[in-house]
Write a protein that holds these residues in place. Structure first.
Motif, short mmCIF file in Angstrom:
data_model
loop_
_atom_site.label_atom_id
_atom_site.label_comp_id
_atom_site.label_asym_id
_atom_site.label_seq_id
_atom_site.Cartn_x
_atom_site.Cartn_y
_atom_site.Cartn_z
N LYS A 163 0.85 -1.18 0.00
CA LYS A 163 0.00 0.00 0.00
C LYS A 163 0.89 1.23 0.00
O LYS A 163 1.90 1.29 0.71
N THR A 164 0.50 2.24 -0.80
CA THR A 164 1.26 3.48 -0.81
C THR A 164 0.38 4.63 -0.32
O THR A 164 -0.85 4.51 -0.28
N ASN A 165 1.03 5.74 0.03
CA ASN A 165 0.28 6.90 0.50
C ASN A 165 -0.41 7.64 -0.64
O ASN A 165 -1.16 8.59 -0.41
N SER A 166 -0.20 7.18 -1.89
CA SER A 166 -0.88 7.79 -3.04
C SER A 166 -2.14 7.04 -3.44
O SER A 166 -2.80 7.39 -4.41
N GLY A 167 -2.46 5.96 -2.71
CA GLY A 167 -3.69 5.22 -3.00
C GLY A 167 -3.48 3.98 -3.85
O GLY A 167 -4.45 3.32 -4.24
N PHE A 168 -2.24 3.62 -4.13
CA PHE A 168 -1.94 2.43 -4.93
C PHE A 168 -1.85 1.21 -4.00
O PHE A 168 -1.20 1.26 -2.96
N THR A 169 -2.52 0.11 -4.37
CA THR A 169 -2.43 -1.15 -3.62
C THR A 169 -2.12 -2.28 -4.59
O THR A 169 -2.52 -2.25 -5.75
N LEU A 170 -1.38 -3.26 -4.09
CA LEU A 170 -0.99 -4.39 -4.93
C LEU A 170 -0.97 -5.66 -4.09
O LEU A 170 -0.57 -5.64 -2.92
N GLN A 171 -1.40 -6.75 -4.70
CA GLN A 171 -1.39 -8.05 -4.03
C GLN A 171 -0.68 -9.07 -4.92
O GLN A 171 -0.89 -9.09 -6.14
N THR A 172 0.16 -9.89 -4.30
CA THR A 172 0.87 -10.94 -5.01
C THR A 172 1.28 -12.01 -4.01
O THR A 172 1.09 -11.84 -2.80
N GLU A 173 1.85 -13.10 -4.49
CA GLU A 173 2.26 -14.19 -3.61
C GLU A 173 3.74 -14.15 -3.27
O GLU A 173 4.17 -14.78 -2.31
N MET A 174 4.53 -13.39 -4.03
CA MET A 174 5.96 -13.29 -3.74
C MET A 174 6.49 -11.94 -4.18
O MET A 174 6.13 -11.43 -5.24
N LEU A 175 7.36 -11.38 -3.34
CA LEU A 175 7.96 -10.07 -3.63
C LEU A 175 9.43 -10.12 -3.24
O LEU A 175 9.77 -10.52 -2.13
#
Length: 199
Positions: free
Chosen positions: A133-145
């Motif tokens: 999650k970013t403070n600009s409103g971007f969210t991302l989901q994944t299984e590996m980073l």
């Protein structure tokens, strides 16, 4: 004198009968009102393997912090962490929460179920329901980073699902890196963007 001896004898005979009966009465009430033991009521700590805990080197609620070469402040918290028995420079952690604060003011909050840090490569691999999650409103989901402790770099080698303000995006992989002092976000492998618009 005979009268006194007679009274004393009668009292002794009376006590020999009454006192044992009273004692039996008290004991029976103890057993009657005593609570039966239920094995299921045992405290939950009884299931902990004490020998295993004592033999393992484990940190509870560890916190790490540092700054990358490009000036990104990194802080990381975990529920627990332990070193690799074969290589103490490598660590594994559970329930990880990381925060990256870039020099331009963008912050990234990252959470995952587990993580593994390779000390030589200075690389942190997060796995299991990874969320950004970013403070600009971007969210991302994944299984590996895959992240780096020495530079600002976030790489998702597998499928991702991202959400921007007013748009959704899916892709087969993602890479966020610093190029010429600017953050560059690249999506690859079947990128699909759905624009929803904003009210």
């Amino acid at each position: 004198m005979a009268i006194a001896d007679n009274r004393y004898s009668r009292f002794v005979q009376f006590a020999k009968v009454v006192f044992p009966l009273l004692a039996l009465g008290f004991l029976s009430t103890l057993f009657l009102f005593s609570r039966s033991y239920n094995p299921d009521d045992a405290i939950p700590f009884a299931e902990i393997d004490v020998k295993k805990i004592a033999s393992e080197q484990r940190l509870a609620n560890p916190k790490f912090s540092g700054v990358t070469t490009d000036g990104t402040a990194v802080s990381l918290n975990a529920k627990s962490a332990k070193p690799d028995p074969e290589n103490p420079r490598n660590l594994s952690a559970d329930q990880v929460m990381a925060t990256l604060a870039a020099p331009d003011g963008t912050t990234y909050e990252i959470s995952s179920q587990s993580a593994r840090y390779a000390g030589v490569e200075e690389q942190l691999d997060l796995s299991g329901q990874v969320q950004i999650k970013t403070n600009s409103g971007f969210t991302l989901q994944t299984e590996m980073l895959i992240t780096s402790a020495s530079e600002m770099r976030l790489e998702a080698p597998g499928p991702i699902a991202a959400k921007f303000p007013g748009a959704n995006l899916t892709a087969g992989s993602m890479l966020l890196s610093i190029v010429d002092g600017a953050q560059v976000l690249v999506f690859k492998k079947g990128v699909k963007l759905v624009y929803e618009g904003q009210n």
